[in-house]
Enzyme design. Structure first.
Site, PDB file in Angstrom:
ATOM      1  N   CYS A 164       0.855  -1.179   0.000  1.00 20.19           N
ATOM      2  CA  CYS A 164       0.000   0.000   0.000  1.00 20.19           C
ATOM      3  C   CYS A 164       0.890   1.227   0.000  1.00 20.19           C
ATOM      4  O   CYS A 164       2.075   1.134   0.292  1.00 20.19           O
ATOM      5  CB  CYS A 164      -0.942   0.031   1.203  1.00 20.19           C
ATOM      6  SG  CYS A 164      -2.382   1.068   0.846  1.00 20.19           S
ATOM      7  N   CYS A 177      -0.186   4.210   1.620  1.00 24.31           N
ATOM      8  CA  CYS A 177      -0.582   5.199   2.639  1.00 24.31           C
ATOM      9  C   CYS A 177       0.496   5.463   3.693  1.00 24.31           C
ATOM     10  O   CYS A 177       0.566   6.557   4.234  1.00 24.31           O
ATOM     11  CB  CYS A 177      -1.894   4.791   3.312  1.00 24.31           C
ATOM     12  SG  CYS A 177      -1.913   3.152   4.040  1.00 24.31           S
ATOM     13  N   CYS A 210      -4.083   5.938   0.086  1.00 22.71           N
ATOM     14  CA  CYS A 210      -3.509   4.652  -0.329  1.00 22.71           C
ATOM     15  C   CYS A 210      -3.042   4.640  -1.792  1.00 22.71           C
ATOM     16  O   CYS A 210      -2.482   3.655  -2.252  1.00 22.71           O
ATOM     17  CB  CYS A 210      -4.517   3.542  -0.085  1.00 22.71           C
ATOM     18  SG  CYS A 210      -4.981   3.409   1.658  1.00 22.71           S
ATOM     19  N   LYS A 242     -12.370  -5.533   1.826  1.00 18.82           N
ATOM     20  CA  LYS A 242     -11.867  -4.740   2.948  1.00 18.82           C
ATOM     21  C   LYS A 242     -12.810  -3.568   3.169  1.00 18.82           C
ATOM     22  O   LYS A 242     -13.052  -2.791   2.252  1.00 18.82           O
ATOM     23  CB  LYS A 242     -10.462  -4.239   2.642  1.00 18.82           C
ATOM     24  CG  LYS A 242      -9.934  -3.221   3.652  1.00 18.82           C
ATOM     25  CD  LYS A 242      -8.477  -2.898   3.415  1.00 18.82           C
ATOM     26  CE  LYS A 242      -8.013  -1.769   4.315  1.00 18.82           C
ATOM     27  NZ  LYS A 242      -6.580  -1.477   4.144  1.00 18.82           N
ATOM     28  N   ARG A 277      -3.091   2.537  12.435  1.00 13.82           N
ATOM     29  CA  ARG A 277      -2.646   3.820  11.865  1.00 13.82           C
ATOM     30  C   ARG A 277      -1.714   4.535  12.827  1.00 13.82           C
ATOM     31  O   ARG A 277      -0.813   5.254  12.392  1.00 13.82           O
ATOM     32  CB  ARG A 277      -3.853   4.669  11.461  1.00 13.82           C
ATOM     33  CG  ARG A 277      -4.582   4.049  10.270  1.00 13.82           C
ATOM     34  CD  ARG A 277      -5.840   4.805   9.852  1.00 13.82           C
ATOM     35  NE  ARG A 277      -6.613   4.014   8.902  1.00 13.82           N
ATOM     36  CZ  ARG A 277      -7.835   4.324   8.482  1.00 13.82           C
ATOM     37  NH1 ARG A 277      -8.424   5.426   8.932  1.00 13.82           N
ATOM     38  NH2 ARG A 277      -8.460   3.549   7.630  1.00 13.82           N
ATOM     39  N   ARG A 311     -11.036   7.141   3.943  1.00 17.80           N
ATOM     40  CA  ARG A 311     -10.829   6.144   2.890  1.00 17.80           C
ATOM     41  C   ARG A 311     -12.141   5.577   2.335  1.00 17.80           C
ATOM     42  O   ARG A 311     -12.167   4.538   1.710  1.00 17.80           O
ATOM     43  CB  ARG A 311      -9.978   4.992   3.438  1.00 17.80           C
ATOM     44  CG  ARG A 311      -8.654   5.411   4.060  1.00 17.80           C
ATOM     45  CD  ARG A 311      -7.649   4.286   3.981  1.00 17.80           C
ATOM     46  NE  ARG A 311      -6.602   4.357   4.984  1.00 17.80           N
ATOM     47  CZ  ARG A 311      -5.602   5.243   5.002  1.00 17.80           C
ATOM     48  NH1 ARG A 311      -5.521   6.175   4.074  1.00 17.80           N
ATOM     49  NH2 ARG A 311      -4.694   5.203   5.961  1.00 17.80           N
ATOM     50  N   LYS A 317     -11.542  -8.457   5.644  1.00 12.78           N
ATOM     51  CA  LYS A 317     -11.043  -7.596   6.715  1.00 12.78           C
ATOM     52  C   LYS A 317     -12.004  -6.456   6.954  1.00 12.78           C
ATOM     53  O   LYS A 317     -12.447  -5.862   5.977  1.00 12.78           O
ATOM     54  CB  LYS A 317      -9.673  -7.087   6.264  1.00 12.78           C
ATOM     55  CG  LYS A 317      -9.094  -5.941   7.016  1.00 12.78           C
ATOM     56  CD  LYS A 317      -7.870  -5.441   6.305  1.00 12.78           C
ATOM     57  CE  LYS A 317      -7.349  -4.269   7.103  1.00 12.78           C
ATOM     58  NZ  LYS A 317      -6.313  -3.547   6.433  1.00 12.78           N
ATOM     59  N   SER A 347      -6.298  -4.564  14.017  1.00 10.25           N
ATOM     60  CA  SER A 347      -5.776  -3.911  15.224  1.00 10.25           C
ATOM     61  C   SER A 347      -6.878  -3.531  16.215  1.00 10.25           C
ATOM     62  O   SER A 347      -6.716  -3.726  17.418  1.00 10.25           O
ATOM     63  CB  SER A 347      -4.964  -2.677  14.833  1.00 10.25           C
ATOM     64  OG  SER A 347      -5.763  -1.757  14.112  1.00 10.25           O
ATOM     65  N   TYR A 392      -2.661 -10.374  15.428  1.00 14.21           N
ATOM     66  CA  TYR A 392      -1.696  -9.870  16.417  1.00 14.21           C
ATOM     67  C   TYR A 392      -1.587 -10.822  17.603  1.00 14.21           C
ATOM     68  O   TYR A 392      -0.700 -10.669  18.434  1.00 14.21           O
ATOM     69  CB  TYR A 392      -2.106  -8.463  16.867  1.00 14.21           C
ATOM     70  CG  TYR A 392      -2.164  -7.487  15.714  1.00 14.21           C
ATOM     71  CD1 TYR A 392      -1.006  -6.884  15.235  1.00 14.21           C
ATOM     72  CD2 TYR A 392      -3.366  -7.207  15.064  1.00 14.21           C
ATOM     73  CE1 TYR A 392      -1.043  -6.016  14.159  1.00 14.21           C
ATOM     74  CE2 TYR A 392      -3.423  -6.333  13.985  1.00 14.21           C
ATOM     75  CZ  TYR A 392      -2.251  -5.747  13.527  1.00 14.21           C
ATOM     76  OH  TYR A 392      -2.283  -4.901  12.450  1.00 14.21           O
TER      77      TYR A 392
HETATM   78  C1  PBG Z   1      -2.921  -0.145   4.716  1.00 13.85           C
HETATM   79  C2  PBG Z   1      -3.419  -1.091   5.737  1.00 13.85           C
HETATM   80  C3  PBG Z   1      -4.235  -0.819   6.841  1.00 13.85           C
HETATM   81  C4  PBG Z   1      -4.377  -2.016   7.529  1.00 13.85           C
HETATM   82  C5  PBG Z   1      -3.677  -2.984   6.812  1.00 13.85           C
HETATM   83  N1  PBG Z   1      -3.111  -2.396   5.718  1.00 13.85           N
HETATM   84  C6  PBG Z   1      -4.791   0.459   7.323  1.00 13.85           C
HETATM   85  C7  PBG Z   1      -5.884   1.104   6.591  1.00 13.85           C
HETATM   86  O1  PBG Z   1      -6.349   0.623   5.571  1.00 13.85           O
HETATM   87  O2  PBG Z   1      -6.246   2.191   7.037  1.00 13.85           O
HETATM   88  C8  PBG Z   1      -5.141  -2.191   8.807  1.00 13.85           C
HETATM   89  C9  PBG Z   1      -4.735  -3.361   9.641  1.00 13.85           C
HETATM   90  C10 PBG Z   1      -5.148  -3.294  11.069  1.00 13.85           C
HETATM   91  O3  PBG Z   1      -5.936  -2.428  11.511  1.00 13.85           O
HETATM   92  O4  PBG Z   1      -4.664  -4.148  11.822  1.00 13.85           O
HETATM   93  N2  PBG Z   1      -3.864   0.240   3.794  1.00 13.85           N
HETATM   94 ZN    ZN Z   2      -3.299   2.070   2.574  1.00 13.05          ZN
END
Ligand code: PBG
Ligand code: ZN
Length: 341
Positions: A134, A136, A144, A211, A221, A233, A264, A291, A330
């Protein structure tokens, strides 16, 4: 008395009503599960910064640390010794001024991800290395992909840039690239790029196909320093209620040549995991326990609401029941302790 087709009165006792004989023993309780958690299902997220001596706790993600290159290998070694099979890498550029509008740092040969791939490959030849792809973490605006002047996403340029990053990770030795950007058409560009680079037979493409946007990515983040500086996003990640869009994205990414599917977040999207298992029945389905889900379970355990180990098992068993075969989690270090194999 009304007799429905399903209701067949037994003569004497209703023998179909007694189930408990089938799970009164610890072993038979195990037999009742169609799938069991095992160490090889787990993919562990690693945050790697460009400060080689970095070893920093991430406040909102209990027990998770951000590492520099010098601290990474010894840490991973302790997990490999417990049976860790796979990791997913996230780069965290900390150096001031390194972020730009196109995310140049994402595939900098001296950047954290490319150096980490090489260091991990060398230290652990059998470790399966997935790279989150990605922009971002590396863009000045924190989105992203690449943006037009008006701040909207430039699909075509973004997909090509993301494909370029994926190919460079594959060249460095990544076993799998996992684009998490959710920008239309990037799976096709990545697969094309891998084919042209003669790497398509050596590198798996695992699409974050379904996602969803939402509130569960906050701690990530923080860890990855990747919150967008303005906007959100929601124009590329899926709206949380959008089952139809998720199905279309799953079908689209299969048609574009993905090798595996990620759904996800996980716990609030179990229906989407089972949809994915049905629609993409010939593909490995991976659930990403994100997360925010991890942080919430820890917070509940700290409050005494739940027992951490028990709730971790219940939540991850739910993902398997829904149809996941792989889990990005995690909790991986804990499961390596808890699971026999
Ligand atoms: C990057 C990305 C993100 C996550 C995985 N890859 C953040 C987002 O999309 O804002 C989130 C993973 C997590 O919260 O554990 N795009
Ligand atoms: Zn991203």
């Amino acid at each position: 008395m009304v007799h429905t087709a399903e209701y067949l009165p037994a003569t004497g006792t209703d023998i179909g009503s007694v189930l408990q004989g089938g799970y009164n023993h610890e072993l038979t309780r195990e037999w009742q599960s169609e799938r069991h958690l095992s160490k090889s299902m787990f993919i562990f997220p690693l945050f790697i910064s460009d400060n080689d001596d970095d070893d920093t706790a991430i406040e909102s993600l209990p027990n998770i640390r951000r590492f520099g290159l010098n601290k990474l290998v010894p840490y991973v070694e302790s997990l490999v010794a417990k049976g860790l099979r796979s990791v997913i890498l996230f780069g965290v550029p900390l150096a001031p001024g390194v972020k730009d509008p196109v995310g140049t740092a994402a595939d900098d040969p001296n950047g954290p991800v490319i150096r980490a791939i090489k260091a991990l490959k060398q230290a652990f030849p059998d470790l399966y290395i997935v790279c989150d792809v990605c922009l971002c973490e590396y863009t000045s605006h924190g989105h992203c992909g690449e943006l037009y002047e008006d701040g909207t996403l430039n699909r075509e340029k973004s997909a090509l840039r993301i494909a370029q990053v994926a190919v460079n990770y594959a060249k460095a030795g990544a076993n799998c690239v996992a684009p998490s950007d959710m920008i239309d058409g990037r799976i096709r560009d990545i697969k094309r790029g891998l084919i042209d680079a003669e790497l398509a037979h050596k590198c798996m493409v695992m699409s974050y196909a379904a996602k969803f946007s939402g509130s569960l990515y906050g701690p990530f983040r923080d860890a990855a320093c990747s919150a967008p500086s303005q906007g959100d996003r929601r124009c590329y990640q899926l709206p949380p209620g959008a089952t139809g869009l998720a199905r279309r994205a799953l079908r689209r990414d299969m048609a574009e040549g993905t090798d595996a599917i990620i759904v996800k977040p996980s716990t609030f999207f179990l229906d989407i995991i089972s949809e994915a298992a049905r629609i993409c029945e010939d593909y490995p389905i991976c659930a990403y326990h994100v997360s925010g889900e991890y942080a919430m379970l820890h917070a509940a355990a700290e409050k005494g609401v739940v027992d951490l180990k028990a709730i971790a098992f219940e939540s991850h068993q739910g993902l398997l029941r829904a149809g996941a075969r792989l889990i990005i989690s995690y909790f991986t270090p804990e499961f390596l302790e808890w699971l026999p194999n």
